[in-house]
Design a protein around this motif. Structure first.
Motif, short mmCIF file in Angstrom:
data_model
loop_
_atom_site.label_atom_id
_atom_site.label_comp_id
_atom_site.label_asym_id
_atom_site.label_seq_id
_atom_site.Cartn_x
_atom_site.Cartn_y
_atom_site.Cartn_z
N ALA A 114 0.83 -1.22 0.00
CA ALA A 114 0.00 0.00 0.00
C ALA A 114 0.86 1.26 0.00
N ASP A 116 4.45 2.82 -1.11
CA ASP A 116 5.46 2.46 -2.10
C ASP A 116 6.18 3.70 -2.62
N ASP A 129 -0.05 16.93 -7.12
CA ASP A 129 0.58 17.96 -6.28
C ASP A 129 0.72 19.27 -7.06
N ASP A 180 9.73 8.56 -5.39
CA ASP A 180 9.00 9.75 -4.95
C ASP A 180 8.91 9.65 -3.43
N GLY A 182 7.70 11.85 -1.45
CA GLY A 182 6.70 12.83 -0.98
C GLY A 182 5.97 12.39 0.28
N ALA A 183 5.83 11.10 0.47
CA ALA A 183 5.07 10.61 1.62
C ALA A 183 5.87 10.59 2.91
N LYS A 186 8.19 15.29 4.79
CA LYS A 186 7.89 16.23 5.87
C LYS A 186 8.23 15.63 7.21
N SER A 254 -2.68 12.59 6.80
CA SER A 254 -2.87 12.47 5.36
C SER A 254 -4.36 12.52 5.11
N ARG A 259 -4.51 17.90 -0.95
CA ARG A 259 -4.08 18.27 -2.31
C ARG A 259 -4.97 17.49 -3.26
N HIS A 270 -4.25 13.20 -3.84
CA HIS A 270 -2.84 12.90 -4.13
C HIS A 270 -2.30 11.60 -3.54
N LEU A 272 -2.22 7.78 -3.86
CA LEU A 272 -2.59 6.80 -4.88
C LEU A 272 -2.48 5.38 -4.34
N ASP A 298 4.77 10.14 9.29
CA ASP A 298 4.43 10.57 7.93
C ASP A 298 4.16 9.37 7.03
N THR A 302 0.28 7.94 5.40
CA THR A 302 0.00 7.66 3.99
C THR A 302 -0.41 6.20 3.81
#
Ligand code: ADP
Ligand code: MG
Length: 352
Positions: A114, A116, A129, A180, A182-183, A186, A254, A259, A270, A272, A298, A302
């Protein structure tokens, strides 16, 4: 024809730090700064007997983005790793990157795929984003089914191999695959920030939020606890409740309201689902995770969003983290540990 309607674009904050309680101890001053980094709003509040440390804190978050995490800036380590895709020699990794990617791969396994970080081809195809931030012009289109399938064929944990070496490690990324982070970015920023605050002898307390992730650190001079508002997914300017915590924690949210782009009344957000290639639909609107470590709060928020409440709670428990879910019907469900911290907003406060 699918158009974005004015006002359909939104980038919102999910965890709202409620700062109250001024200085009570002699010589301790509160320093605050609000700015942007990592494509979001950064709020820094520090209680210190020394110099203003907020500028340095912001700089270190920006450095982390520029030098390590961004997949858009050619100055970053992630950019170089992505450039190396297909190279059988692989690429050496910094110690931080090696540990981060190893932890991400473990979470991919523990979440049944889930979560990745090799999802780059898919996240770029949707590019939510950028659309949500208003950085792309024209009209957003839901990607074609076959393009989604093609992007998915270039994702998956088996397309990233890691090797430990004495300092750091090495990564081998398959041709066409892109990372990526992104998850987790932060949350990593909060971990770096916590490390920096610990090194400064004169900082007694701090609260730092980077988008939907918040770090609480130390105790405020007036000894009051930290209060973190949980946004109402239907109206993120309001809260559905508050977490009351003491000491050092990382709290990440999340949500599908953070977004997103709306197309013909359908919300494309955002986060997926690697199983379908489409925005995750697991029966939840938002997930808030509390952990001692930012990278984990974080990443887990997600992962839990994709998994939904039932499986998400099991995953959080495996990691010793607490999780709170706002479901599609507006119900709030949470792990037992979270109940100790959570208090629902009284209904009269949500009226008017
Ligand atoms: P935010 O970055 O807004 O705080 P999240 O921490 O939930 O929100 O991360 C979402 C970001 O992670 C997306 O913008 C995308 O870059 C990436 N992402 C989307 N879906 C997944 C997934 N299933 N696993 C890992 N990363 C994802
Ligand atoms: Mg996250």
């Amino acid at each position: 024809m699918k158009n974005i309607f004015p006002g359909a674009l939104s980038v919102c904050l999910s965890a709202i730090l409620i700062l109250a309680g001024g200085c009570g101890q002699a010589g301790i001053r509160e320093f605050t700064k609000t700015d942007t980094a990592m494509g979001t709003v950064v709020r820094i509040s520090v209680y210190s007997a020394g110099e203003d440390p907020t500028g340095e804190t912001l700089s270190l978050i920006r450095r982390l983005e520029e030098e390590t995490l961004s997949y858009r800036l050619d100055t970053s380590e992630v950019f170089r790793i992505n450039e190396s895709a297909g190279d059988p020699e692989g690429i050496p990794l910094s110690d931080t990157m090696y540990r981060t990617l190893a932890a991400c791969q473990k979470l991919t396994e523990d979440s049944g795929g889930a979560f990745d970080v090799t999802l780059g081809a898919l996240t770029r195809l949707w590019d939510i984003d950028q659309w949500a931030a208003g950085l792309r012009t024209g009209s957003f289109q839901i990607p074609e089914e076959e393009d989604i399938r093609e992007a998915l064929s270039r994702t998956g944990a088996d397309r990233l191999s890691l090797e430990a070496v004495s300092h750091g490690g090495a990564a081998y990324l398959e041709e066409g695959t892109a990372l990526d982070l992104g998850a987790v970015g932060k949350g990593l920023a909060l971990d770096e920030t916590a490390g920096y605050l610990e090194q400064q002898g004169d900082i007694t307390a701090a609260a730092v939020s980077v988008g939907g992730s918040v770090l609480t650190y130390g105790e405020k001079p007036d000894k009051s606890p930290w209060r973190i508002g949980i946004a109402d997914p239907d109206d993120p300017s309001r809260t559905i409740g508050v977490l009351t915590l003491r000491g050092q924690w990382c709290i990440s949210t999340s949500g599908d309201y953070q977004r997103y782009v709306e197309v013909d009344g359908v919300r494309c957000h955002h986060i997926l689902d690697p199983a379908t290639g489409y925005p995750a639909k697991s029966g939840v609107r938002s997930v808030t995770v509390v952990s001692a470590q930012g990278m984990l709060s974080d990443a887990l928020s997600t992962a839990c969003f994709v998994l939904g409440a039932e499986k998400g709670m099991e995953l959080a428990a495996e990691y010793g983290a607490e999780a709170l879910f706002v479901t599609d019907s507006g119900a709030v469900v949470m792990t037992p540990g979270m109940e100790e911290w959570f208090q629902e907003t009284e209904s009269e406060n949500t009226e008017e």
